[in-house]
Design a protein around this motif. Structure first.
Motif, PDB file in Angstrom:
ATOM      1  N   LEU A  24       1.620 -37.370  30.284  1.00  0.00           N
ATOM      2  CA  LEU A  24       1.523 -35.977  30.732  1.00  0.00           C
ATOM      3  C   LEU A  24       2.760 -35.660  31.568  1.00  0.00           C
ATOM      4  O   LEU A  24       3.148 -36.445  32.450  1.00  0.00           O
ATOM      5  CB  LEU A  24       0.262 -35.764  31.585  1.00  0.00           C
ATOM      6  N   ARG A  25       3.362 -34.508  31.275  1.00  0.00           N
ATOM      7  CA  ARG A  25       4.502 -34.042  32.073  1.00  0.00           C
ATOM      8  C   ARG A  25       4.070 -32.751  32.734  1.00  0.00           C
ATOM      9  O   ARG A  25       3.680 -31.790  32.064  1.00  0.00           O
ATOM     10  CB  ARG A  25       5.719 -33.813  31.159  1.00  0.00           C
ATOM     11  N   GLY A  84       2.096 -32.428  26.812  1.00  0.00           N
ATOM     12  CA  GLY A  84       1.597 -33.721  26.347  1.00  0.00           C
ATOM     13  C   GLY A  84       0.083 -33.850  26.406  1.00  0.00           C
ATOM     14  O   GLY A  84      -0.439 -34.970  26.360  1.00  0.00           O
ATOM     15  N   VAL A  85      -0.611 -32.720  26.496  1.00  0.00           N
ATOM     16  CA  VAL A  85      -2.079 -32.763  26.598  1.00  0.00           C
ATOM     17  C   VAL A  85      -2.665 -33.496  25.380  1.00  0.00           C
ATOM     18  O   VAL A  85      -2.311 -33.196  24.239  1.00  0.00           O
ATOM     19  CB  VAL A  85      -2.652 -31.329  26.687  1.00  0.00           C
ATOM     20  N   THR A 112       6.264 -34.052  37.610  1.00  0.00           N
ATOM     21  CA  THR A 112       5.563 -35.335  37.635  1.00  0.00           C
ATOM     22  C   THR A 112       5.363 -35.799  36.202  1.00  0.00           C
ATOM     23  O   THR A 112       4.954 -35.012  35.345  1.00  0.00           O
ATOM     24  CB  THR A 112       4.178 -35.185  38.309  1.00  0.00           C
ATOM     25  N   VAL A 113       5.648 -37.081  35.960  1.00  0.00           N
ATOM     26  CA  VAL A 113       5.363 -37.654  34.641  1.00  0.00           C
ATOM     27  C   VAL A 113       4.375 -38.801  34.861  1.00  0.00           C
ATOM     28  O   VAL A 113       4.635 -39.708  35.653  1.00  0.00           O
ATOM     29  CB  VAL A 113       6.654 -38.167  33.961  1.00  0.00           C
ATOM     30  N   ILE A 114       3.233 -38.714  34.187  1.00  0.00           N
ATOM     31  CA  ILE A 114       2.224 -39.786  34.312  1.00  0.00           C
ATOM     32  C   ILE A 114       2.088 -40.436  32.945  1.00  0.00           C
ATOM     33  O   ILE A 114       1.767 -39.764  31.958  1.00  0.00           O
ATOM     34  CB  ILE A 114       0.840 -39.266  34.773  1.00  0.00           C
ATOM     35  N   GLU A 115       2.356 -41.751  32.903  1.00  0.00           N
ATOM     36  CA  GLU A 115       2.286 -42.465  31.629  1.00  0.00           C
ATOM     37  C   GLU A 115       1.051 -43.341  31.550  1.00  0.00           C
ATOM     38  O   GLU A 115       0.535 -43.795  32.565  1.00  0.00           O
ATOM     39  CB  GLU A 115       3.545 -43.313  31.448  1.00  0.00           C
ATOM     40  N   ASN A 116       0.615 -43.571  30.319  1.00  0.00           N
ATOM     41  CA  ASN A 116      -0.598 -44.345  30.017  1.00  0.00           C
ATOM     42  C   ASN A 116      -1.852 -43.663  30.590  1.00  0.00           C
ATOM     43  O   ASN A 116      -2.719 -44.322  31.160  1.00  0.00           O
ATOM     44  CB  ASN A 116      -0.469 -45.784  30.534  1.00  0.00           C
TER      45      ASN A 116
END
Ligand code: EPU
Length: 419
Positions: free
Chosen positions: A210-211, A204-205, A177-181
């Motif tokens: 976040l990946r 990406g913490v 899962t990739v969550i952007e912004n």
């Protein structure tokens, strides 16, 4: 009783806005997760009750400092309205319940005293992870086939709550899962630290993306809650307003960079210490403009306290609130103390007055309550603040801490006001 200069030191415990989510995240691992530096506040009690109703054992060790949550193999998956209405943050069980049980029913929290609060990004994000989400009879009902599936999510706004829901849902989903912004608050970094310790794979913490690589299961851990930057900031502003000298311990000033810079602009001396920081003020504060923004911007949760500071400052300041539309409601209470604040939409113009005068006022939410306490500390005579139960939700041992710093303050049961 206003007029005392605050001096001495105060120790801050773990953050309300982290520990509630850490308690929810514990649901992801069967067994006993232990959290330390847990603040002794009402919201922790409400979350403990919610977890018990889901089937967990929740034990306190000492007065709220350490909480152990024992999560069974099979959980109930419904969060009832009677608890959710008392604490909006109950929504944070949505992600973990869906991940653990394949189903979650959480009462819709509705609005509160700081404005309407949407859940659209929580819902859209969960749908991207393969969940079906419906609103029925005042409940959000979310279900998924056996397991959630990884996906790509863009948040229109870096919402703290949506970031947490989706993070907790994604850590055990199948795939990436990739969550952007995403939100980057220290409380988000704290929950990532807990999840990684439990066995989650998150890259990406602390950044805007976040990946998350889903894992099959997570293990229980022992975790120290990040210190409460908003409580620390409240003490810092109190020191500046009362021409005080206060050392704030167990706090990371890096989490308060913009707010502390604003205090320096107001004339305070701020020095960094190994385990916290010290704020000294020796003159009437200068008015400073403030604009609330997601972290690392100026926190909305310190906005009422800063309006209180500006209300006694030398000059005029413009305060802009970008997160919660109704957070200026409390200025009507501040006006009862003689503050000169005009609001227009999400702007407030605060013209500093040399004196405030004590009066009875009503706290409408946690931070409004904190702002009124700070104003009461500098107002002439006595200020009586009604509705301090709001303060119990977020400030542990507030009155003893104030007394320890030299304030003249007392807590009175409402009934005894009439005897
Ligand atoms: N929003 C939406 N849709 C969503 C999610 C959020 O429109 O799906 C909007 C909200 O209505 C609000 C804004 O986005 O206007 C910010 O919401 P966010 O999700 O970032 O905040 P939250 O998770 O509801 C937490 C804290 C608040 C703090 C904010 C911002 C907890 C329990 N609450 O709320 O804390 O002000 O982040 O930092 O963590 C407090 O402690 O006094 C408090 C209100």
């Amino acid at each position: 009783m206003g007029g005392q200069r605050l001096h001495g030191s105060v120790r801050v415990t773990g953050a309300k806005n982290s520990v509630l989510k850490l308690m929810a995240a514990a649901l992801l691992a069967q067994g006993t997760t232990t959290l330390t530096e847990v603040p002794d506040i009402l919201d922790v009690e409400i979350m403990a009750e919610l977890l018990r109703r889901l089937g967990c054992g929740v034990d306190h060790d000492g007065p709220g400092r350490r909480v152990s949550i024992t999560v069974p193999k099979t959980l109930a998956h419904r969060a009832d309205y009677d608890l959710v209405r008392r604490m909006r943050a109950s929504i944070c069980v949505l992600g973990p319940l869906l991940a653990r049980c394949g189903a979650a029913e959480v009462a819709l929290p509705g609005g509160d005293n700081i404005g309407s609060r949407g859940l659209d990004m929580h819902i859209l994000g969960l749908q991207k992870l393969g969940a079906e989400v419906n609103n029925e009879h005042g409940y959000l009902i979310a279900t998924c086939q056996q397991r959630l599936t990884g996906g790509s999510i863009w948040l229109d706004f870096p919402s703290v709550g949506a970031t947490e829901t989706l993070l907790m849902a994604a850590v055990t989903a199948s795939g990436v899962t990739v969550i952007e912004n995403v939100a980057r608050e220290p409380e988000i970094v704290d929950i990532c630290a807990l999840l990684i310790n439990m066995g989650a794979v998150i890259d990406g913490v602390g950044t805007s993306t976040l990946r998350i690589e889903g894992v099959d299961h997570l293990d229980p851990v022992v975790h120290r809650t990040v210190s409460d930057r908003i409580v620390a900031g409240t003490w810092a502003i109190a020191a500046a307003m009362t021409l005080g000298d206060v050392t704030i311990l167990n706090s990371d000033p890096m989490h308060l960079q913009v707010a502390l810079d604003k205090l320096v602009d107001a004339g305070a001396q701020v020095s960094v210490l190994p385990d916290g920081f010290r704020v000294i003020m020796d003159k009437r504060p200068l008015a400073v403009d403030v604009v609330t923004l997601p972290y690392p911007g100026f926190p909305t949760d310190l906005q009422p306290q800063f309006i209180a500071l500006n209300s006694i400052a030398n000059g005029a300041a413009l305060v802009t609130e970008n997160l919660f539309e109704a957070r200026f409601r409390f200025v009507q209470e501040l006006a009862r103390l003689g503050a000169d604040v005009r609001t227009d939409g999400h702007h407030a113009l605060v013209r500093g007055r040399a004196h405030l005068s004590g009066a009875p006022v009503e706290a409408t939410d946690i931070r409004a309550g904190a702002g009124l306490v700070l104003a009461g500390l500098v107002a002439d005579g006595t200020t009586t603040i009604y509705g301090v139960s709001h303060l119990d939700r977020g400030y542990s041992d507030f009155v003893p801490a104030l007394l320890g710093l030299g304030a003249h303050v007392d807590r009175i049961e409402a009934d005894s006001l009439f005897t």
